[in-house]
Enzyme design. Sequence first.
Site, PDB file in Angstrom:
ATOM      1  N   GLN A 173       0.842  -1.202   0.000  1.00 37.44           N
ATOM      2  CA  GLN A 173       0.000   0.000   0.000  1.00 37.44           C
ATOM      3  C   GLN A 173       0.876   1.251   0.000  1.00 37.44           C
ATOM      4  OE1 GLN A 173      -3.125  -0.027   3.017  1.00 37.44           O
ATOM      5  NE2 GLN A 173      -2.557   2.051   3.617  1.00 37.44           N
ATOM      6  N   GLY A 174       0.816   2.047  -1.062  1.00 39.09           N
ATOM      7  CA  GLY A 174       1.611   3.274  -1.176  1.00 39.09           C
ATOM      8  C   GLY A 174       0.777   4.502  -0.873  1.00 39.09           C
ATOM      9  N   SER A 228       4.833  -0.982   3.826  1.00 41.15           N
ATOM     10  CA  SER A 228       5.065  -2.326   4.361  1.00 41.15           C
ATOM     11  C   SER A 228       5.228  -3.343   3.240  1.00 41.15           C
ATOM     12  CB  SER A 228       3.897  -2.744   5.259  1.00 41.15           C
ATOM     13  OG  SER A 228       3.793  -1.917   6.387  1.00 41.15           O
ATOM     14  N   GLU A 271      -9.261  -1.917   7.017  1.00 45.13           N
ATOM     15  CA  GLU A 271      -8.246  -2.085   8.055  1.00 45.13           C
ATOM     16  C   GLU A 271      -8.892  -2.317   9.418  1.00 45.13           C
ATOM     17  OE1 GLU A 271      -5.538   1.151   8.199  1.00 45.13           O
ATOM     18  OE2 GLU A 271      -4.352   0.458   6.488  1.00 45.13           O
ATOM     19  N   SER A 306       1.342   6.786   2.570  1.00 44.31           N
ATOM     20  CA  SER A 306       2.102   7.802   3.304  1.00 44.31           C
ATOM     21  C   SER A 306       3.321   8.281   2.523  1.00 44.31           C
ATOM     22  CB  SER A 306       2.559   7.248   4.656  1.00 44.31           C
ATOM     23  OG  SER A 306       1.457   6.939   5.482  1.00 44.31           O
ATOM     24  N   GLU A 333      -4.057   9.933  18.397  1.00 50.96           N
ATOM     25  CA  GLU A 333      -4.492  11.327  18.534  1.00 50.96           C
ATOM     26  C   GLU A 333      -5.471  11.706  17.432  1.00 50.96           C
ATOM     27  OE1 GLU A 333      -0.942  10.669  20.858  1.00 50.96           O
ATOM     28  OE2 GLU A 333      -1.393  10.289  18.748  1.00 50.96           O
TER      29      GLU A 333
END
Length: 372
Positions: A121-122, A156, A237, A124, A355
């Site tokens: 998964q690209g 990852s 997810e 970030s 957060e």
Amino acid sequence: VEVRDFRAGVRGWIHQVGESLVPGVEDQSVEAQLNHQRRVQRLLFDAGWMRWGWPTRIGGLGGSPILRAVLGEELTSRALVHTTSWSMHEVLGPAVAEFGRPELVEEIFPLLLRGEEFWCQGFSEPEAGSDLGSMRTTARPRSDGWVINGEKLWTSWAHHATRSIVLARTGDAGSRGISAFLVDMDTPGVTASPLETMAGVDEFCSTSFIGVEVPAERLLGELDAGWRVAQFILSCERGPIFWQRGAWLAYHLGLLLDTAHDGASASALGEAYQLLWAFRATSKSTQDRIAAGDLPGAEASVDKIMIAAADQAVFDVARDLLGGEIETSDTARSRAWRREWAYSRAATIYGGTSEIQKDIVASRLLGLPRSA
């Protein structure tokens, strides 16, 4: 197929196949982990278990997505596969099935389920983590497709992946100008550079895309609608992969039961147990929603907050009860515990920081003002 019958069948198959499903303990490298998973997936696919819960049009056998959650639970609750790598087909597979060109999906999806392909998964980037709307990777049109340029971070398994879902900017600034593409990782211009973590594994990569040519049919969904694909993936997810992560944590918590020899240690185990089973109760309702075709929205942020807290609690109590084994021993068992403890430190960061999740809960679920 009924869930109860499916679970009984999977358990019987695991008992029958036996030792060939158990991973080795000495080689704890990413490559060894993925090679073992490929073997397990091949066995599961050939026996039919890997295909349940997926639509027949893409090589599955049909049935509720709950069946996939059950399969993952039965495997991870015995530590037969590792949750980190097992999760990827659950995160990315549904999105490709939903938004990919039918003829492409029909060709490649059985390869994913059988372990012959691995996807990454690209999302970030160095300057765009939780704020994907600020990404800088671009996809520019050409006569027969697109050319992608940019860099992705924390990808990852990129150095072991066959394909990647890549988000790139095709339009205006912000989330509305993003599109999603399925990119072959062996395309010229793609370079995956592994990054070793404090857990001592090279799971993550910095992945560069320089003049990467992507055919037009690899666009997932509509042009400039990649945010919808991204949100779909983020919802996935929170589904079966969180459920199986909970099973993985329960397995490790069970290993610690005999280490509690006084009230304080028993209390610490009880606190971790309470956090974990509170999460599992919440996650069960999420699995039921997904099985009914209702992908969770902001409510899934609660699942993310709870699994992160449980994750860290389980491995914190392991560190306390194992008497320095995690910090100083170099046995295979100690290295495995140390890897899991180090990985759990990131539980409040990956997949959207705690957060950010709390902000989503406050603003979108509770309706609280953004400023105090």
